[in-house]
Design a protein around this motif. Structure first.
Motif, PDB file in Angstrom:
ATOM      1  N   LEU A  23     -13.158   9.806   1.946  1.00 51.92           N
ATOM      2  CA  LEU A  23     -11.586   9.389   2.166  1.00 51.92           C
ATOM      3  C   LEU A  23     -11.366   8.051   1.485  1.00 51.92           C
ATOM      4  CD1 LEU A  23     -11.355   9.526   6.448  1.00 51.92           C
ATOM      5  CD2 LEU A  23     -10.733  11.164   4.697  1.00 51.92           C
ATOM      6  N   LYS A  24     -12.244   7.570   0.748  1.00 47.98           N
ATOM      7  CA  LYS A  24     -11.860   6.178  -0.061  1.00 47.98           C
ATOM      8  C   LYS A  24     -11.113   6.835  -1.430  1.00 47.98           C
ATOM      9  CE  LYS A  24     -14.970   3.141  -1.620  1.00 47.98           C
ATOM     10  NZ  LYS A  24     -16.474   2.773  -1.417  1.00 47.98           N
ATOM     11  N   VAL A  25     -11.686   7.862  -1.829  1.00 47.39           N
ATOM     12  CA  VAL A  25     -10.795   8.362  -2.906  1.00 47.39           C
ATOM     13  C   VAL A  25      -9.477   9.178  -2.665  1.00 47.39           C
ATOM     14  CG1 VAL A  25     -11.004   9.633  -5.031  1.00 47.39           C
ATOM     15  CG2 VAL A  25     -13.097   8.490  -4.232  1.00 47.39           C
ATOM     16  N   ASP A  26      -8.447   8.198  -2.823  1.00 44.70           N
ATOM     17  CA  ASP A  26      -7.348   8.919  -2.688  1.00 44.70           C
ATOM     18  C   ASP A  26      -6.192   7.884  -3.161  1.00 44.70           C
ATOM     19  OD1 ASP A  26      -4.945  10.231  -1.250  1.00 44.70           O
ATOM     20  OD2 ASP A  26      -5.783   9.755   0.387  1.00 44.70           O
TER      21      ASP A  26
ATOM     22  N   TYR B  78      -7.312  13.363  -4.758  1.00 45.69           N
ATOM     23  CA  TYR B  78      -8.176  13.190  -3.504  1.00 45.69           C
ATOM     24  C   TYR B  78      -8.814  14.549  -3.271  1.00 45.69           C
ATOM     25  CZ  TYR B  78      -4.938  16.203  -0.844  1.00 45.69           C
ATOM     26  OH  TYR B  78      -4.083  17.315  -0.471  1.00 45.69           O
ATOM     27  N   VAL B  79      -9.864  14.290  -2.334  1.00 43.53           N
ATOM     28  CA  VAL B  79     -10.821  15.435  -2.180  1.00 43.53           C
ATOM     29  C   VAL B  79      -9.944  16.430  -1.343  1.00 43.53           C
ATOM     30  CG1 VAL B  79     -12.909  16.339  -1.122  1.00 43.53           C
ATOM     31  CG2 VAL B  79     -12.810  14.333  -2.553  1.00 43.53           C
ATOM     32  N   GLU B  80      -9.497  17.798  -2.036  1.00 47.00           N
ATOM     33  CA  GLU B  80      -8.790  18.541  -1.124  1.00 47.00           C
ATOM     34  C   GLU B  80      -9.499  19.414   0.093  1.00 47.00           C
ATOM     35  OE1 GLU B  80      -8.831  18.436  -4.426  1.00 47.00           O
ATOM     36  OE2 GLU B  80      -6.909  18.212  -5.130  1.00 47.00           O
TER      37      GLU B  80
ATOM     38  N   TYR C 164     -15.428   7.272  -6.565  1.00 46.52           N
ATOM     39  CA  TYR C 164     -14.419   6.919  -7.592  1.00 46.52           C
ATOM     40  C   TYR C 164     -14.874   6.953  -9.117  1.00 46.52           C
ATOM     41  CZ  TYR C 164     -10.113   5.038  -5.823  1.00 46.52           C
ATOM     42  OH  TYR C 164      -8.683   5.178  -5.384  1.00 46.52           O
ATOM     43  N   ALA C 165     -16.189   6.796  -9.207  1.00 48.52           N
ATOM     44  CA  ALA C 165     -16.711   6.845 -10.697  1.00 48.52           C
ATOM     45  C   ALA C 165     -16.680   8.345 -11.067  1.00 48.52           C
ATOM     46  CB  ALA C 165     -18.056   6.493 -10.795  1.00 48.52           C
ATOM     47  N   GLN C 166     -16.816   9.228 -10.180  1.00 48.77           N
ATOM     48  CA  GLN C 166     -16.808  10.682 -10.429  1.00 48.77           C
ATOM     49  C   GLN C 166     -15.230  11.107 -10.421  1.00 48.77           C
ATOM     50  OE1 GLN C 166     -19.593  11.626  -7.231  1.00 48.77           O
ATOM     51  NE2 GLN C 166     -20.412  13.131  -8.752  1.00 48.77           N
TER      52      GLN C 166
ATOM     53  N   PRO D  13     -12.217  -3.816  -7.295  1.00 47.48           N
ATOM     54  CA  PRO D  13     -13.422  -3.522  -6.044  1.00 47.48           C
ATOM     55  C   PRO D  13     -13.438  -2.090  -5.397  1.00 47.48           C
ATOM     56  CG  PRO D  13     -11.879  -5.342  -5.027  1.00 47.48           C
ATOM     57  CD  PRO D  13     -11.390  -4.920  -6.614  1.00 47.48           C
ATOM     58  N   GLU D  14     -12.485  -1.540  -5.343  1.00 48.61           N
ATOM     59  CA  GLU D  14     -12.552  -0.302  -4.541  1.00 48.61           C
ATOM     60  C   GLU D  14     -13.041   0.918  -5.694  1.00 48.61           C
ATOM     61  OE1 GLU D  14      -9.900  -1.528  -5.607  1.00 48.61           O
ATOM     62  OE2 GLU D  14      -8.366  -0.220  -6.148  1.00 48.61           O
ATOM     63  N   TRP D  15     -13.167   0.571  -6.973  1.00 48.16           N
ATOM     64  CA  TRP D  15     -13.511   1.506  -7.952  1.00 48.16           C
ATOM     65  C   TRP D  15     -14.908   1.409  -8.060  1.00 48.16           C
ATOM     66  CZ3 TRP D  15     -10.112   2.133 -12.972  1.00 48.16           C
ATOM     67  CH2 TRP D  15      -9.205   2.522 -12.598  1.00 48.16           C
ATOM     68  N   GLY D  16     -15.729   0.536  -7.642  1.00 48.65           N
ATOM     69  CA  GLY D  16     -17.012   0.379  -7.637  1.00 48.65           C
ATOM     70  C   GLY D  16     -17.769   0.071  -9.071  1.00 48.65           C
ATOM     71  N   SER D  17     -19.054   0.158  -9.114  1.00 48.51           N
ATOM     72  CA  SER D  17     -19.757  -0.366 -10.378  1.00 48.51           C
ATOM     73  C   SER D  17     -19.227   0.263 -11.667  1.00 48.51           C
ATOM     74  CB  SER D  17     -21.294   0.363 -10.149  1.00 48.51           C
ATOM     75  OG  SER D  17     -21.661   0.611 -11.529  1.00 48.51           O
ATOM     76  N   SER D  18     -18.655  -0.686 -12.619  1.00 48.88           N
ATOM     77  CA  SER D  18     -18.088  -0.240 -13.651  1.00 48.88           C
ATOM     78  C   SER D  18     -19.243   0.442 -14.639  1.00 48.88           C
ATOM     79  CB  SER D  18     -17.707  -1.513 -14.709  1.00 48.88           C
ATOM     80  OG  SER D  18     -18.735  -2.217 -15.067  1.00 48.88           O
ATOM     81  N   GLU D  19     -20.619   0.264 -14.648  1.00 52.92           N
ATOM     82  CA  GLU D  19     -21.594   1.301 -15.192  1.00 52.92           C
ATOM     83  C   GLU D  19     -21.298   2.648 -14.865  1.00 52.92           C
ATOM     84  OE1 GLU D  19     -25.691   0.105 -14.989  1.00 52.92           O
ATOM     85  OE2 GLU D  19     -26.363   1.375 -16.559  1.00 52.92           O
TER      86      GLU D  19
END
Lengths: 443, 313, 710
Positions: free
Chosen positions: A111-114, A123-125, A294-296, B266-272
């Motif tokens: 849910l965080k990714v939105d 978001y994850v649909e 988020y990174a993905q 912060p919500e995006w997390g690790s920059s690496e």
């Protein structure tokens, strides 16, 4: 080959009655040809004609809707294998796989990714819930998942468990469980629950036969699970199915695809990112991952947004004042167009310069600088109009405006339209902006 | 009734281009099918991965990179470490420090630096330019001389300086040339024609069609590569049959998603993690469209993309 | 005595000298002594190149010399001159090689350079191949005076030409204290004529390194040097037989010889040129070898950049106003014979800015005379139209208009910085020469400000403009040999290809057939390519096999066929930048045309942008087509469907733009007067096809009598 507007026009009543909401039959026909309007909007065409046109105008790949109403998801309906041939229609969707008893730990992460990117919600649909033998747990998990307002994919081959889960899954649900041995029963389950039926097969041949059998039963509300034993096989399936439908006109395979990365690349998040990117380009309709951090999400959703833009309708950003590097009312103004790519590139370079600037984005029809200028969408008038509408002069005290180097020719005219402003011409290329503004500040 | 497979094998193929010398030499291209379509016909040469360092060393601003290169002080040491990273096929050296606004490293000094690297690295070398066309023209002439016999690929021959680079690197020292254009099939083709008119054989040329990070206009990159591959294979256009080399890292490690700090977002997390995923996703998308080689910076990205390629070929 | 005899005699002389020197060195060192030139992988490269022989010891050199003698044939045919000439060059190499057989540094301690290393060949070769060095000259002689020698050398230096010196001219350069060496591009090779062998060796190695020419392929070496090495010879009198023989070799390699010797000398066009006035050696030489010098900087006292393109000069800031609406002004490009103009000559005829009172006005006629082997009068208007861009880039200069309706303002600041009328000429000279270097060899600018002379000149210029217009109007698709394609906008619209014909300009309105032709010739690899029209499929709709092939090729396979004159059968595709769209209006059996500027709705029930979204993107959409404004009045417009009589609706503004010519076409095609008055516009009809039909009926529009379209 899709029908041309003119061919459709010939079969309209040619009365310009406007009952379809279009001013002329020609306008209606052209829109039908584009797929912008459905044929049945015309109340005067005979059923014969509609049937005749319906087959011809039907896309080689079916458009599958998951759910109904405003929040439904649309999959498929593609007409081309490459976006440059026309445009891709339905963006791929992402799903996260959860085990029947694993949802509590995963849900908060999902849910965080939105977030919003250029007006599109990212978001994850879908949640992809996997049955592992405990029907009650499965149903409970499905219910929890459905409560979060996401679409549900049920990975289940047990009829009873499926039935229980369907009852609590909400209306945006895909029942992914039909195969060569259970297709008839599952088809009924799905149809009764108004769910899309996911079909899998041990091989492409088996999948093909199962789809044929399902179509015979009258179920054309399908999605094809293309996962094979390996990544390589999965990719081959995804490509061959789409290619058969669009290039070789084999409508049996004219359905959206489900790509299950959880199955073929379990536990390797980085490899899943790579694979998700691959299947975003090449023919995944729903891509199931172990998780979407988020990174993905940032690269994958950005990529999807790029690939699924209509080549003829560029992405736009909202006109307005964008303050950069802590700019205030005394900071120099820079202007460029609202074409998203231009905005991203220019604002990125401006941020790198570290110079506080007010970036003014005016409505230029979503075109790049030169195109907008050539089309008359970026002119001294358009900029002056923007200044007036946004009341720039009352919001900003600086009276220096930097314009793109490629429209240096506008300098004089802008100065005439905006008395009191000094217009400065920036370099032609964005990469030169950092140096330009660093020196500009010094001077 | 079984599914009728219709393989799409083309009679035309992408030119195979070999770079490097001896046992570590690699070949880009050579296929007669679309990328990874090994179900249509066998693909002899899998796409390759380069790891990028620069004449200034490694990109220390990238999180996690300093740890990887820990202990490597000199450029040759850095190069050796890079070359040994799992999944690496070739070493890409970006001459960014030669740009007049970015240190303006003299040509002779650059030549010395790359010679020192070449002396300790066995895998093939790809040279990327400084992004200044005048400087690259002079620079590549010297580097081509300094790297004689190494069969190096010189990327970054652009419309403005291809003559010097083709003459020096391509003709005088028999190195390989990379024609760089900005995501436009016609410009790419025109540059290939011009380079071949200089007398450089088309099978000594690779193309850098331009790049973009995922989310930053990547549709132009994907479409340009799609169209080039389709013209090369389906139309048998021999002025577009060069293998494609795409520098990915230089685009992905400058976008906001990769560089802003975790403190700010912060919500995006690790920059690496963000940077690695951006690099991986962009590289995978390039390969899916048809790049025959990608150039990356982070060893984790290299390892992952290498796994991707291995899984698909 | 004939030229042939002089060559043969000189050739024999060189051979004899080589034989003597070789005998001497073999006597000294023995025939098994090693023989190699320093720092080269190409042996004795003249011999290696022409004979394919790798000489590594003196005995092999002796064998090679015997073979060389065999090449010095004397049958009084041109080939004998060439063969003997090359033989002379090889014999020269033998003589020089004997020196290197004794020591690798025979010229140590002298001013002479002698042999060139492979590294030097590459160092010079790269800029020669890229034409950063436009060519090189071999100066043989002493010049008539030291001063003249210096002027010649410096003259070549300033033009970027590499200079090799042989003989007495070296002493003159030394005497004058001239700086010499590889870095300054002036190299004293040697005192005697046989040192020319080193230069030929350099040329042959360049051919092997850069051209991959195979040793032993005699013809290929000459072809390579002819096509790729822009060299020539300046030989001061008196020119001895042995020099003439070397000259024969030079000519065989494609290097013209320019001399001031008239005794026993014969002119051979393009090859052996007698220029008695030695001060003109440079210009004569460059012309003979087709060498064009690149212009890199523009010599004006103010800045020149696209950043000034949009600069507006207000009355208060204006030093002088040049206004074609009030006085006789014009801009005029003329093609001339090369001999009639002088390159970079800028003539100002009449008062300059300083002679005008501040804020006053003056007249200006700009005449740009150009010459070039590939120049065509059709390029004149193409250049002229670019003057606007060129002059607007000058800081403090504002330019609008073209032909005799120009307006130029020059600011006070520019004037104070030293800007004068002459500098307009400098800018035009530099831009014309650099932008159009493929066709312009020489350019001369005349700026006439003398009001008395301008009236007549303007009338003359107008005659040219009229003639050009007439030619353009008289050009039809049938009376030209080829069409052109244009793919300038493929970056927006990947599959789109425009076919540009005399009667159908590009749909953006900016590329006429002449523009496309000029673009093609100025940039042969650029966006406009020749499209032949030899294989007609159907004349009526304008279908050609060659055109279809071109469309397939340039759309990279996306499009299979187009017709040029039909909107229904495979109509030409549209990108996104068309000026107008026309679409079929079925009730009236006609077409509506709407231009980009018109925002209202058409009788089709669609606006420009709605129609554009259906038509653009390089997709064929029968019934709809994008096109340029000027195509409307063309006799090829909808020719397959009956021509311009199909036009039933146009926005008023557009109608006014095309009125005159459209009426003419309608008169010619159907004998109708005032056709435009029969076409409806937004005042009479907006989106109602019935009202349109009523209007057409009332006006007796010819479309009503035509066949149904669908």
């Amino acid at each position: 080959m899709a029908l041309k507007g003119l061919d459709i026009f010939k079969l309209t009543p040619k009365t310009n009655c406007k009952d379809c909401g279009n001013p002329t039959c020609m306008a209606f026909a052209m829109k039908v040809a584009q797929g912008a309007v459905a044929l049945d909007k015309c109340p005067h065409m005979s059923d014969d004609v509609k049937a005749q046109l319906g087959d011809a105008t039907a896309p080689p790949m079916k458009k599958i809707e998951v759910g109904s109403g405003d929040d439904k998801f649309t999959l498929g309906g593609e007409t081309v294998l490459f976006r440059h041939d026309k445009t891709f229609v339905s963006k791929n969707l992402y799903a996260v796989a959860v085990c029947e008893n694993g949802i509590d730990e995963k849900l908060p992460e999902i849910l965080k990714v939105d977030y919003d990117r250029l007006g599109e919600r990212m978001y994850v649909e879908f949640l992809y819930v996997m049955y592992r033998g405990d029907a009650a747990k499965f149903a409970e998990t499905v219910q929890k998942a459905a409560a979060e307002g996401r679409g549900i994919i049920l990975e289940v081959t047990d009829e009873e468990a499926a039935k229980a889960a369907l009852a609590v899954a909400g209306d945006r649900v895909i029942l992914s469980g039909a195969n060569a041995s259970n297709y008839a029963a599952f088809s009924k389950l799905a149809t009764d629950a108004k769910a899309v039926l996911g079909v899998s097969g041990a091989s492409l041949d088996e999948l093909y036969d199962t789809v044929t059998a399902l179509e015979k039963l009258g179920n054309k509300n399908l999605i094809l699970d293309v996962a094979g034993e390996t990544v390589k096989e999965t990719f081959a399936n995804a490509v061959q199915i789409r290619r058969a439908a669009l290039k070789d006109n084999d409508r049996t395979f004219g359905y959206p695809s489900l790509v299950n990365l959880h199955k073929v690349a379990h536990g390797d998040a980085h490899l899943q990112t790579a694979l998700a990117a691959l299947f975003t380009l090449k023919y995944g309709s729903i891509i199931v991952m172990d998780g979407v951090s988020y990174a993905q999400a940032l690269p994958l959703y950005g990529l999807r947004q790029n690939i699924y833009t209509d080549p003829q309708k560029p992405m736009k950003v909202e006109p307005g004042i964008y303050t950069l590097n802590g700019a205030d009312e005394n900071s120099v103004c820079v202007t460029t167009v609202d074409f998203a790519l231009t905005y991203f590139v220019v604002s990125g370079e401006l941020e790198r310069s570290g110079v506080p600037l007010n970036l003014l984005i005016s409505d230029a029809g979503g075109y790049s600088v030169l195109t907008a200028w050539a089309a008359g969408k970026l002119s001294a008038n358009s900029i002056a109009k923007f200044f007036k509408e946004q009341e720039i002069e009352s919001k900003i005290k600086s009276r220096t405006l930097v314009i793109p180097g490629k429209v240096a020719v506008l300098k004089g005219e802008i100065e005439e339209k905006l008395p009191g402003w000094t217009v400065v011409v920036a370099p032609n290329e964005a990469v030169e902006l950092v140096k330009f503004f660093k020196e500009f500040v010094k001077a | 009734m079984a599914f009728k497979q219709v393989p799409q094998k083309f009679t035309a193929k992408i030119n195979p281009l070999t770079i490097g010398e001896g046992a570590d030499a690699i070949t880009l291209g050579g296929e007669n099918v679309l990328p990874f379509y090994s179900f249509d016909a066998a693909i002899d040469n899998a796409p390759k991965i380069g790891i990028e360092i620069s004449d200034n060393g490694y990109a220390a601003n990238i999180p996690g990179i300093a740890e990887f290169y820990a202990g490597a002080e000199t450029l040759p040491e850095i190069a050796k470490k890079a070359a040994a990273a799992p999944g690496v096929d070739f070493l890409a050296i970006s001459m960014e420090g030669a740009h007049p606004d970015n240190g303006d490293r003299p040509v002779d000094e650059c030549a010395k630096l790359v010679s020192d690297i070449a002396a300790v690295v066995n895998i093939p070398i790809v040279i990327e330019g400084s992004r200044n066309v005048e400087k690259d023209a002079k620079l590549f002439e010297k580097l081509a001389e300094a790297l004689q016999g190494k069969n190096v690929l010189f990327l970054s021959a652009r419309e403005e300086n291809y003559k010097s680079i083709a003459a020096a690197a391509g003709l005088a020292y028999s190195q390989k040339i990379g024609a760089e254009s900005a995501v436009d099939i016609n410009l790419a083709k025109q540059l290939n024609v011009l380079i071949s008119q200089m007398g450089v054989k088309t099978d000594s040329v690779a193309m850098n069609l331009g790049s973009a990070a995922a989310g930053y206009g990547f549709e132009y990159v994907a479409t340009t590569i799609d169209r080039v591959k389709s013209a090369a294979l389906a139309q048998n256009d021999n002025m577009l049959q060069m293998p494609i080399v795409t520098p990915v890292a230089s685009e992905t490690w400058t976008v906001k998603e990769s560089i802003v700090s975790e403190e700010d977002f912060p919500e995006w997390g690790s920059s690496e993690e963000r940077g690695i995923n951006m690099e991986i996703a962009t590289a995978a998308a390039c390969l899916a469209a048809g790049s025959n080689a990608v150039i990356l910076r982070h060893p984790e990205s290299v390892a992952t993309v290498s796994k991707l390629i291995a899984a698909l070929i | 005595m004939g030229l042939f005899d002089r060559v043969f005699r000189g050739s024999a002389e060189m051979y004899q000298k080589a034989e003597e020197e070789l005998a001497k060195v073999i006597a000294e060192l023995g025939e098994d002594a090693q023989m190699q030139m320093p720092d080269t992988a190409y042996f004795l490269s003249c011999i290696y190149a022409y004979l394919g022989k790798k000489v590594t010891k003196l005995s092999e050199l002796r064998d090679a010399l015997a073979e060389i003698k065999g090449k010095m044939t004397t049958n009084y045919r041109t080939t004998d001159v060439f063969s003997s000439g090359i033989g002379t060059a090889m014999a020269a190499e033998v003589i020089e090689a004997t020196k290197y057989a004794r020591t690798p540094t025979p010229y140590e301690g002298t001013v002479y350079h002698g042999h060139f290393s492979d590294a030097e060949v590459r160092e010079l070769g790269v800029p020669l191949v890229t034409q950063d060095i436009p060519g090189f000259v071999v100066v043989i002689g002493p010049a008539p005076s030291t001063e003249e020698a210096v002027n010649l050398i410096k003259g070549y230096q300033t033009r970027g030409i590499f200079v090799f010196l042989i003989g007495g001219v070296i002493d003159q350069a030394v005497e004058a204290g001239l700086s010499m060496g590889f870095p300054v591009r002036v190299v004293p090779v040697g005192q005697e004529i046989w040192s020319v062998g080193h230069i030929i060796s350099l040329v042959e190695r360049a051919a092997m390194i850069f051209g991959a020419v195979q040793p032993g392929d005699w013809e290929a070496f000459n072809e390579y040097s002819m096509a790729r090495i822009f060299a020539f010879v300046n030989a001061y009198k008196p020119v001895a037989d042995i020099v003439v023989a070397c000259g024969g070799g030079a000519i065989a390699m494609g290097f013209p010889v320019i001399t001031n010797d008239t005794d026993d000398m014969w002119r051979v066009p393009k090859s052996l040129i007698i220029q008695e006035d030695t001060e003109d050696f440079i210009e004569t030489s460059l012309e003979a070898r087709d060498i064009k010098i690149k212009i890199t900087n523009i010599d004006i006292p103010v800045a020149f950049s696209t950043a000034f393109e949009g600069e507006i000069i207000r009355k208060a800031d204006m030093r002088v106003d040049i206004n074609g609406a009030r006085f006789d002004c014009f801009e005029w490009v003329r093609s001339q014979e090369a001999k009639d103009i002088e390159d970079h000559q800028i003539i100002v005829d009449g008062p300059d800015i300083a002679d005008i009172e501040p804020g006053g006005s003056m007249s200006l006629g700009v005449i740009v005379d150009v010459a070039g082997k590939n120049m065509q009068p059709d390029f004149e208007p193409v250049f002229e139209r670019k003057f606007h861009n060129f002059l607007n880039c000058i800081e403090g200069v504002m330019h609008t208009g073209q032909r005799d309706m120009i307006r130029i303002r020059i600011s006070n600041t520019a004037f104070e910085a030293g800007f004068s009328i002459r500098h307009i000429g400098e800018v035009l000279y530099a831009k014309v020469k650099s932008e159009y270097d493929t066709v312009v060899d020489k350019c001369q600018v005349t700026l006439v400000t003398d009001k008395a002379k301008l009236k007549e000149l303007r009338a003359e210029a107008n005659k040219t403009y009229d003639k050009r217009d007439l030619r353009l109007r008289a050009m039809t698709d049938e009376n030209v040999e080829v069409f052109y394609n244009c793919i300038l906008c493929q970056s927006f619209s990947p599959a789109h290809v425009c076919i540009v014909t005399p009667e159908r300009l590009g749909l953006c309105g900016a590329v006429s057939w002449l523009d496309a032709k000029a673009t093609n010739e100025l940039d042969p690899n650029g966006p406009c390519q020749v499209v032949t029209k030899k294989r007609v499929i159907d004349e009526r709709v304008g279908a050609f096999e060659d055109v279809n092939e071109a469309v397939q090729k340039y759309s990279h396979g996306a499009l299979q066929q187009v017709t040029l004159y039909s909107i229904l059968e495979d109509p030409m595709t549209s990108c996104g930048c068309f000026e107008c769209i026309c679409g079929i209006e079925p009730i009236s059996n006609g077409v509506s045309i709407v231009n980009r500027e018109h925002t209202g709705v058409t009788p089709l029930g669609m606006t420009f942008s709605e129609m554009a979204s259906m038509t653009g993107g390089g997709v064929q959409t029968p019934g709809f087509m994008g096109h340029g404004k000027h195509f409307i009045a063309s006799k090829k417009f909808l020719k397959a469907e009956g021509g311009v009589a199909r036009i039933v609706w146009m926005p008023k503004a557009l109608k006014e733009t095309v009125r005159e010519r459209l009426n003419e076409s309608a008169k010619e095609l159907y004998g109708i007067d005032d056709f435009c008055d029969r076409i409806a516009d937004e005042d009479s009809v907006t989106d109602d096809p019935e009202a349109l039909l009523a209007f057409l009926t009332e006006k007796e529009h010819p479309v009503l009598a035509m066949e149904p379209l669908l």
